[in-house]
Design a protein around this motif. Structure first.
Motif, PDB file in Angstrom:
ATOM      1  N   ILE A 330       0.836  -1.206   0.000  1.00 53.66           N
ATOM      2  CA  ILE A 330       0.000   0.000   0.000  1.00 53.66           C
ATOM      3  C   ILE A 330       0.871   1.258   0.000  1.00 53.66           C
ATOM      4  N   ILE A 331       2.082   1.186   0.570  1.00 55.10           N
ATOM      5  CA  ILE A 331       3.007   2.336   0.539  1.00 55.10           C
ATOM      6  C   ILE A 331       3.351   2.671  -0.909  1.00 55.10           C
ATOM      7  N   LYS A 340       2.259  11.003  -0.150  1.00 54.51           N
ATOM      8  CA  LYS A 340       3.604  10.711   0.367  1.00 54.51           C
ATOM      9  C   LYS A 340       3.663  10.756   1.891  1.00 54.51           C
ATOM     10  N   ALA A 341       2.942  11.714   2.496  1.00 56.26           N
ATOM     11  CA  ALA A 341       2.978  11.847   3.961  1.00 56.26           C
ATOM     12  C   ALA A 341       2.440  10.580   4.621  1.00 56.26           C
ATOM     13  N   THR A 342       1.319  10.069   4.081  1.00 57.98           N
ATOM     14  CA  THR A 342       0.744   8.827   4.625  1.00 57.98           C
ATOM     15  C   THR A 342       1.710   7.666   4.412  1.00 57.98           C
ATOM     16  N   LEU A 344       4.910   7.734   4.255  1.00 52.79           N
ATOM     17  CA  LEU A 344       6.040   7.864   5.189  1.00 52.79           C
ATOM     18  C   LEU A 344       5.643   7.368   6.581  1.00 52.79           C
ATOM     19  N   GLN A 345       4.430   7.690   6.997  1.00 49.00           N
ATOM     20  CA  GLN A 345       3.966   7.223   8.313  1.00 49.00           C
ATOM     21  C   GLN A 345       3.832   5.699   8.330  1.00 49.00           C
ATOM     22  N   GLU A 346       3.442   5.131   7.187  1.00 48.49           N
ATOM     23  CA  GLU A 346       3.321   3.667   7.113  1.00 48.49           C
ATOM     24  C   GLU A 346       4.701   2.999   7.061  1.00 48.49           C
ATOM     25  N   ILE A 347       5.687   3.669   6.444  1.00 49.75           N
ATOM     26  CA  ILE A 347       7.066   3.151   6.484  1.00 49.75           C
ATOM     27  C   ILE A 347       7.540   3.114   7.938  1.00 49.75           C
ATOM     28  N   SER A 348       7.204   4.163   8.680  1.00 54.42           N
ATOM     29  CA  SER A 348       7.555   4.232  10.106  1.00 54.42           C
ATOM     30  C   SER A 348       6.875   3.107  10.891  1.00 54.42           C
ATOM     31  N   GLN A 349       5.643   2.780  10.487  1.00 57.09           N
ATOM     32  CA  GLN A 349       4.902   1.683  11.136  1.00 57.09           C
ATOM     33  C   GLN A 349       5.631   0.352  10.929  1.00 57.09           C
ATOM     34  N   LEU A 558       0.209  18.094  -5.178  1.00 57.48           N
ATOM     35  CA  LEU A 558       1.514  17.472  -4.961  1.00 57.48           C
ATOM     36  C   LEU A 558       2.398  18.336  -4.065  1.00 57.48           C
ATOM     37  N   LEU A 559       2.317  19.658  -4.233  1.00 55.77           N
ATOM     38  CA  LEU A 559       3.137  20.562  -3.421  1.00 55.77           C
ATOM     39  C   LEU A 559       2.724  20.486  -1.949  1.00 55.77           C
ATOM     40  N   GLN A 560       1.407  20.523  -1.695  1.00 51.56           N
ATOM     41  CA  GLN A 560       0.932  20.442  -0.307  1.00 51.56           C
ATOM     42  C   GLN A 560       1.351  19.129   0.345  1.00 51.56           C
ATOM     43  N   ASP A 561       1.229  18.027  -0.420  1.00 51.27           N
ATOM     44  CA  ASP A 561       1.614  16.712   0.108  1.00 51.27           C
ATOM     45  C   ASP A 561       3.121  16.650   0.348  1.00 51.27           C
ATOM     46  N   HIS A 562       3.882  17.262  -0.554  1.00 48.45           N
ATOM     47  CA  HIS A 562       5.349  17.312  -0.450  1.00 48.45           C
ATOM     48  C   HIS A 562       5.755  18.028   0.849  1.00 48.45           C
ATOM     49  N   ILE A 563       5.131  19.185   1.100  1.00 47.75           N
ATOM     50  CA  ILE A 563       5.450  19.983   2.303  1.00 47.75           C
ATOM     51  C   ILE A 563       5.067  19.189   3.561  1.00 47.75           C
ATOM     52  N   ALA A 564       3.879  18.551   3.520  1.00 48.55           N
ATOM     53  CA  ALA A 564       3.414  17.772   4.683  1.00 48.55           C
ATOM     54  C   ALA A 564       4.386  16.626   4.990  1.00 48.55           C
ATOM     55  N   ALA A 565       4.838  15.912   3.934  1.00 44.99           N
ATOM     56  CA  ALA A 565       5.736  14.759   4.133  1.00 44.99           C
ATOM     57  C   ALA A 565       7.083  15.205   4.692  1.00 44.99           C
TER      58      ALA A 565
END
Length: 599
Positions: A330-331, A340-342, A344-349, A558-565
């Protein structure tokens, strides 16, 4: 007090009753249970009672406490005392099985193997234990990556099961052998005759309906995963449909309490609930490869929900493995769909799950670094991407994963534009025209795409078109939607550069439609930019304005998601290339990279 006779003394039955009462209390009173069992030894019991009590103490300490040394001491005594005792198979072989499991947990594999071999040697007159111990030793060899020894043992088990008249357990041994043989998927041709034999045995076996259907699920899961390993997303569909029907059938059947008459049949592959999660998992694998990413998301959500419920009641390590594999898939979907932010959190999981289990980490470390490499590409951290892929290559022996990593590393070198020597040495190793390292249809199609991308950047447009048409031919043959979309938009870009606007439009419009269906954010961004330029060049002002608006919307998302990640503390994972995954992350002050053009 105690005599050498067979009938248990009242004191023994009383102590055993108390021990069991304390063990099954809510919550369990393990200390009192252990005291009751230890009291048995005060009565100088005969060998049978002494051995059984050591086994019970070893089992309780192993399963309910962290005192593995004491557990090991009791299990070793149970094994040695029980060996000369006649008609004592249940204690003898359970002690051997549990003790070897504990040895493995303590990394004493060289103590576990001879113990299991001895137990296998003396258990030939006890079909259930003989088969169970063979499975256990085969599993141990598999974990050590000694697949030849594992396959040999499973073959011995299959022949033994045939001799003792258990076609059901023979099928289990052969299916397990098919699973182990297929771990390096490039050897798929060797697995085919074995799978054919398994299919015949499964269909011909007439027995307990749940056992029969579970054999069919095992068989179909093997078939589906072999097709997916070979990148044959379209060819697998009939098998996958059968598998989904099969799991529905199983969920309607009631477990029969009638025990099989043949003790060699007393096995089951997986509980029904685990099989259900596994079917969701292979469905997610198929959806991701085919580019049906919303479908992949739906099945991942269902599977993870079921896993959470199961993990509350069951600590089986296979559930954590299922969870990690689901997250890995799913990542990759999230990175494509612009989340991307989600991702990254799943990679951390996954990191957290691997921290709890060294074995899980050793099995998934290469995949974890590969996912971080893909994340780094998505946030334009190319140096970090290279470091992650290089780490992943160092950690993997799996040919398919190696080829996938090399393909992505080549794309990093192409984007950097100044890594010619490294790039050419990589491309030599994944040349799709000859000696491609794996049999995967999907990876070979991707290798043609990478060649096309390089030729495009070098301005060799005719050569680029040849490679991309090859990718299109292969991806259309097996419904590889994402590769199709990428190839179409790149061909559209080539025709645009060459001034052939009509042909460019014929490529970009279907690319955009397919990318919207997936949905693939970067291909949509690329396609909308091309459509804007094409329509402007052709004087279609309204269409050009509409495409420009679409491009603006995709860019903003994409920019908003990039900044969030990049603002997440987990973003620091991109610097981790050695040792176990870090436990803590420092918060970022803001994104450290810019959103470069994806064109």
């Amino acid at each position: 007090m105690a005599t050498g006779g067979e009938s248990p003394e009242p004191w023994y039955l009383a102590l055993l009753g108390f021990a069991e009462h304390f063990r099954t209390s809510s919550p369990p009173k393990i200390r009192l249970c252990v005291h009751c069992l230890q009291a048995v030894f005060q009565f100088k019991p005969p060998p049978r009672i002494e051995a059984r009590t050591h086994l019970q103490l070893g089992s309780v300490l192993y399963h309910h406490t962290k005192n593995t040394e004491l557990a090991r001491s009791h299990l070793e005594k149970a094994w040695y005392i029980s060996q000369p005792v006649a008609q004592f198979e249940d204690v003898k072989f359970e002690a051997a099985s549990l003790l070897s499991e504990l040895y493995c947990q303590q990394n004493l594999v060289d103590s576990a193997k001879p113990l299991l071999r001895k137990a296998i040697q003396i258990s030939q007159q006890t079909p259930y234990w003989h088969c169970r111990l063979l499975f256990q030793l085969a599993q141990l060899h598999t974990l050590e990556k000694d697949l030849v020894s594992a396959c040999d043992l499973l073959g011995v088990g299959a022949e033994y099961a045939r001799v003792v008249g258990s076609e059901y357990t023979r099928a289990l041994f052969l299916l397990s052998k098919g699973m182990v043989s297929g771990f390096p998927p490039s050897e798929i041709s060797e697995v085919h005759p074995l799978l054919t034999l398994c299919g015949q045995i499964v269909e011909n076996w007439q027995g307990n309906p749940i056992q029969k259907e579970s054999l069919r699920v095992f068989f179909l899961v093997l078939q589906v995963t072999h097709y997916l390993d070979a990148g044959q997303v379209k060819s697998v569909k009939p098998c996958l449909k059968q598998l989904q029907q099969c799991i529905q059938t199983i969920s309607t059947l009631h477990d029969d309490e009638i025990l099989p008459s043949n003790p060699a049949d007393l096995f089951h592959w997986l509980p029904k609930e685990h099989m259900c999660v596994l079917v969701y998992l292979v469905t997610v694998m198929h959806s991701m490869q085919a580019g049906y990413l919303e479908k992949a998301q739906k099945y991942t959500d269902k599977a993870l929900m079921q896993l959470e419920k199961l993990k509350m009641l069951d600590s089986s390590p296979i559930l954590s493995s299922f969870q990690v594999i689901l997250l890995e898939h799913i990542i990759m979907c999230r990175l494509v769909t612009g989340h991307k932010a989600t991702a990254l959190q799943e990679i951390s999981q996954i990191c957290q799950l691997c921290q709890q289990s060294p074995r899980l980490f050793s099995n998934h470390a290469a995949q974890l670094h590969t996912l971080l490499g893909l994340y780094c590409i998505s946030v334009n951290c190319m140096d970090n991407a290279e470091a992650q892929f290089t780490t992943a290559l160092r950690l993997t022996t799996h040919q398919e994963l190696w080829t996938f990593i090399v393909t992505n590393l080549a794309s990093v070198y192409i984007r950097e534009g100044n890594r010619h020597q490294e790039l050419y040495s990589l491309l030599e190793r994944i040349n799709p025209d000859h000696n491609f390292p794996v049999s995967s249809h999907c990876l070979r199609a991707a290798a043609f795409y990478i060649r096309g991308l390089l030729s495009f950047f070098q301005g060799r447009y005719n050569e680029a078109k040849r490679f991309l048409r090859e990718t299109l031919k292969m991806s259309n043959a097996e419904d590889l939607n994402r590769l199709t979309a990428c190839s179409l938009v790149l061909l559209g870009h080539i025709f645009y550069v060459l001034g052939n606007h009509r042909e460019s439009n014929n490529m970009v419009v279907p690319a955009m439609q397919l990318a919207s269906k997936i949905p693939d954010m970067s291909v949509q961004l690329w396609s909308s930019a091309l459509l804007k330029d094409l329509n402007k060049a052709c004087g279609n002002t309204i269409d050009a304005h509409e495409a420009a608006q679409m491009h603006q919307n995709f860019s903003q998302q994409l920019l908003q998601d990039h900044i969030a990640a990049c603002s997440l503390p987990e973003h620091n994972l991109i610097s981790w290339t050695d040792g176990p995954p870090p436990g803590q992350f420092q918060a970022q002050n803001g994104p450290t990279t810019s959103l470069a053009s994806l064109l």
